[in-house]
Design a protein around this motif. Sequence first.
Motif, mmCIF file in Angstrom:
data_model
loop_
_atom_site.group_PDB
_atom_site.id
_atom_site.type_symbol
_atom_site.label_atom_id
_atom_site.label_comp_id
_atom_site.label_asym_id
_atom_site.label_seq_id
_atom_site.Cartn_x
_atom_site.Cartn_y
_atom_site.Cartn_z
ATOM 1 N N CYS A 154 0.835 -1.211 0.000
ATOM 2 C CA CYS A 154 0.000 0.000 0.000
ATOM 3 C C CYS A 154 0.865 1.254 0.000
ATOM 4 C CB CYS A 154 -0.928 0.000 1.214
ATOM 5 S SG CYS A 154 -2.315 -1.155 1.092
ATOM 6 N N GLU A 155 1.978 1.208 0.729
ATOM 7 C CA GLU A 155 2.884 2.363 0.752
ATOM 8 C C GLU A 155 3.448 2.609 -0.648
ATOM 9 O OE1 GLU A 155 6.823 4.074 3.112
ATOM 10 O OE2 GLU A 155 6.250 1.972 3.340
ATOM 11 N N ALA A 156 3.871 1.544 -1.314
ATOM 12 C CA ALA A 156 4.424 1.691 -2.657
ATOM 13 C C ALA A 156 3.365 2.210 -3.633
ATOM 14 C CB ALA A 156 4.964 0.343 -3.143
ATOM 15 N N ALA A 157 2.152 1.670 -3.553
ATOM 16 C CA ALA A 157 1.081 2.112 -4.448
ATOM 17 C C ALA A 157 0.749 3.580 -4.225
ATOM 18 C CB ALA A 157 -0.161 1.244 -4.233
ATOM 19 N N THR A 162 6.444 0.831 -7.924
ATOM 20 C CA THR A 162 6.107 -0.551 -8.239
ATOM 21 C C THR A 162 5.851 -1.335 -6.956
ATOM 22 O OG1 THR A 162 7.480 -0.508 -10.226
ATOM 23 C CG2 THR A 162 6.902 -2.677 -9.346
ATOM 24 N N ILE A 163 4.759 -2.077 -6.929
ATOM 25 C CA ILE A 163 4.420 -2.862 -5.748
ATOM 26 C C ILE A 163 5.336 -4.073 -5.684
ATOM 27 C CG2 ILE A 163 2.613 -4.262 -4.657
ATOM 28 C CD1 ILE A 163 0.590 -2.356 -6.056
ATOM 29 N N PRO A 164 6.055 -4.245 -4.579
ATOM 30 C CA PRO A 164 6.982 -5.386 -4.485
ATOM 31 C C PRO A 164 6.241 -6.712 -4.410
ATOM 32 C CG PRO A 164 6.826 -4.243 -2.374
ATOM 33 C CD PRO A 164 6.062 -3.416 -3.360
ATOM 34 N N SER A 165 6.740 -7.696 -5.146
ATOM 35 C CA SER A 165 6.139 -9.027 -5.133
ATOM 36 C C SER A 165 6.712 -9.848 -3.992
ATOM 37 C CB SER A 165 6.404 -9.747 -6.459
ATOM 38 O OG SER A 165 5.822 -9.047 -7.533
ATOM 39 N N ALA A 166 5.895 -10.764 -3.486
ATOM 40 C CA ALA A 166 6.356 -11.663 -2.437
ATOM 41 C C ALA A 166 7.475 -12.539 -2.974
ATOM 42 C CB ALA A 166 5.197 -12.525 -1.949
ATOM 43 N N LYS A 167 8.479 -12.782 -2.138
ATOM 44 C CA LYS A 167 9.605 -13.611 -2.538
ATOM 45 C C LYS A 167 9.373 -15.045 -2.076
ATOM 46 C CE LYS A 167 12.904 -9.790 -2.194
ATOM 47 N NZ LYS A 167 14.136 -9.303 -1.534
ATOM 48 N N PRO A 168 9.631 -16.038 -2.954
ATOM 49 C CA PRO A 168 9.481 -17.425 -2.515
ATOM 50 C C PRO A 168 10.499 -17.761 -1.448
ATOM 51 C CG PRO A 168 10.569 -17.319 -4.647
ATOM 52 C CD PRO A 168 10.096 -15.925 -4.337
#
Length: 203
Positions: A154-157, A162-168
């Motif tokens: 939400c902070e990035a948006a 760019t909204i950070p993606s979850a890392k595996p």
Amino acid sequence: MQGRRRGIEFVIAAAVLIAVSVFSAPAHATGPITLEGENIVDRVEVLGDRRDELQNAIDRIDVEQNIGIYVVFIDTFGDRGPDTWAHTTARRSDLGSRDLLLVIATEDHRYTWSVEKSFPLSDKQLEEVAKKAVEPELARDRWAQAALGAANGCEAAAAGETIPSAKPDARTTYRIIALASALAVVIAGTVGIYRWKTRRGEK
């Protein structure tokens, strides 16, 4: 006076949800609550030592973007619809137009959030946060990381980033590598057998 609220409900890992429903005893449903000035309510004690990290992320978006993030973890919504549960809690807690309430029911494998119609982020932006930063973590029962993903996403948006993606996690990466390696061996073996049979047929 609060405006009309909007929310988005999600179901996480349908196969897991079915298994939980069949093999687990029903959890005690938690009714809507009133937040007493708390940003985090963990009724199922899933945050562990990540609570301070989550609070720091919540504090940062409050300072940087003037957006309030509230997170509640419960066992189950029971017979109540998730959106109804979240909207009722938001109204009881007098959350405002720049506040987001995220509710995660760990036994249900369902979650939702509630915001007012005038919340700074659109439904499309919230859905992107959910898909990229929240749902992948919840699908692996990584509750703290999901809440962190919501706050950071939400902070990035809000900042137009760019909204950070979850890392595996390492285990997921290892499984993917192992599966790819096994598949490569199977394919190589199949090709070898085919060639061997072809050569035999030519004799």
